[in-house]
Design a protein around this motif. Sequence first.
Motif, PDB file in Angstrom:
ATOM      1  N   ASN A   1      -3.814  -4.452 -11.240  1.00  0.00           N
ATOM      2  CA  ASN A   1      -5.446  -4.263 -10.914  1.00  0.00           C
ATOM      3  C   ASN A   1      -6.162  -4.353 -12.312  1.00  0.00           C
ATOM      4  O   ASN A   1      -6.111  -3.473 -13.411  1.00  0.00           O
TER       5      ASN A   1
ATOM      6  N   THR B   1      -8.605  -8.807  -3.880  1.00  0.00           N
ATOM      7  CA  THR B   1      -8.048  -8.277  -3.576  1.00  0.00           C
ATOM      8  C   THR B   1      -8.251  -7.693  -2.048  1.00  0.00           C
ATOM      9  O   THR B   1      -9.474  -6.676  -2.969  1.00  0.00           O
TER      10      THR B   1
ATOM     11  N   TYR C   1      -1.542  -3.676  -2.177  1.00  0.00           N
ATOM     12  CA  TYR C   1      -3.151  -4.301  -2.009  1.00  0.00           C
ATOM     13  C   TYR C   1      -2.641  -4.970  -0.391  1.00  0.00           C
ATOM     14  O   TYR C   1      -1.540  -4.106   0.234  1.00  0.00           O
TER      15      TYR C   1
ATOM     16  N   GLN D   1      -7.601  -3.846  -0.585  1.00  0.00           N
ATOM     17  CA  GLN D   1      -7.595  -2.446  -1.033  1.00  0.00           C
ATOM     18  C   GLN D   1      -8.130  -1.499  -1.074  1.00  0.00           C
ATOM     19  O   GLN D   1      -8.891  -1.231  -0.077  1.00  0.00           O
TER      20      GLN D   1
ATOM     21  N   CYS E   1       0.802  -1.317   0.174  1.00  0.00           N
ATOM     22  CA  CYS E   1      -0.115  -0.259  -0.010  1.00  0.00           C
ATOM     23  C   CYS E   1       1.032   0.866  -0.336  1.00  0.00           C
ATOM     24  O   CYS E   1       1.343   1.599  -1.039  1.00  0.00           O
TER      25      CYS E   1
END
Length: 383
Positions: free
Chosen positions: A333, A310, A354, A312, A271
Amino acid sequence: MNASESQVAKLALEDGTVFTGLSFGAAGTTTGEVIFNTSMTGYQEILTDPSYCGQIITMTYPEIGNYGVNPEDVESKRPHLSGFVVRNVSEIASNFRANETLDEYLKKMGIVGISNIDTRALVRRTRSLGAMKGAISTETLDDEALVQIAKDSPGLVGRDLVKEVLPDQPLDWDGQLSDWWDLRRDEHSSDVEKVKVVAIDFGMKQNIARHLVDQGFSVRILPGTCTAEEVLACEPDGIFLSNGPGDPEALDYAVQMIQGILGKVPVFGICLGHQLLALACGAKTYKLKFGHRGANQPVQEVSTGKIEITSQNHGFCVDPDSLPDCLEVTHYNLNDNTIAGVKHKTMPAFSVQYHPEASAGPHDSQYLFRRFREMLQGDSVAQ
């Protein structure tokens, strides 16, 4: 909640749009960037994720609060979000693990919420025009005045929000994964020889530290303002770069720290940590129109073609046009083809955009913690 039990509240956007609903949680006035999360469950983990600092969260699922709140599922000591928006908030907590309702929890934590508005209309406006500054109030109910409060509030671009969610001091983490999560854990992790990882906390969720411990790491947590010298003084076998809030390009001190450790110790980032690793290698980041927030984001790994669902939560992304030659894209993505993972071509460093700790969300990406462990043991390189 019904009108007899809750006072009127209003949500205003900087474009002049105003929604009238009912107050829940704390009374008062709050401002932040209005965003949305598409998760059907996991509202407690979302509320306590420090990455939401400075934001007003809208839940797209219409019924929120039905299983209450419990002390085991929090991801930090307290919520860091600015406000909470839902279609309907449950008056009861129907779960044997719950010890209070969502409304009671938000009142205790001082978080302002608004319910009984058309969240579909709000999300459609956000998707069309982009995330906007907003204000929720039970005090200022004049539309024009509340819109002005929203306009005058600070946005996210250029803001260092990491310093608002940092831990007070370094910490040695020894907490384990909850037994409730036991279905997908690595059966052999308890047999692995302990290796030392320093986790850099930019706003880290607690379940990340639990996963690192579960993979056989001893975990030392340092605040995100630490220097490369302070990190290396811990003599770590590996370094983890956590999630966190705000604009990554405002964090010069974090970029400099990462540049000071690259090539000396293996690095794994997620992230915000992913964005900061890319910045440290020479890339740039940009703000997404409305961000990726939810537990159902599809990502594809380039090398294997494998698709994983995932969890996110981010509003910024690595700019593909700025990617330096030293970085290789590992994941995309599938919703918008943005970069979802990179690795360094010559140094032991990789990252994803993520949350592989899956709190809350699917467990598809848990393999990344094993991959980090294998990289530290020299069994493989990050793919």
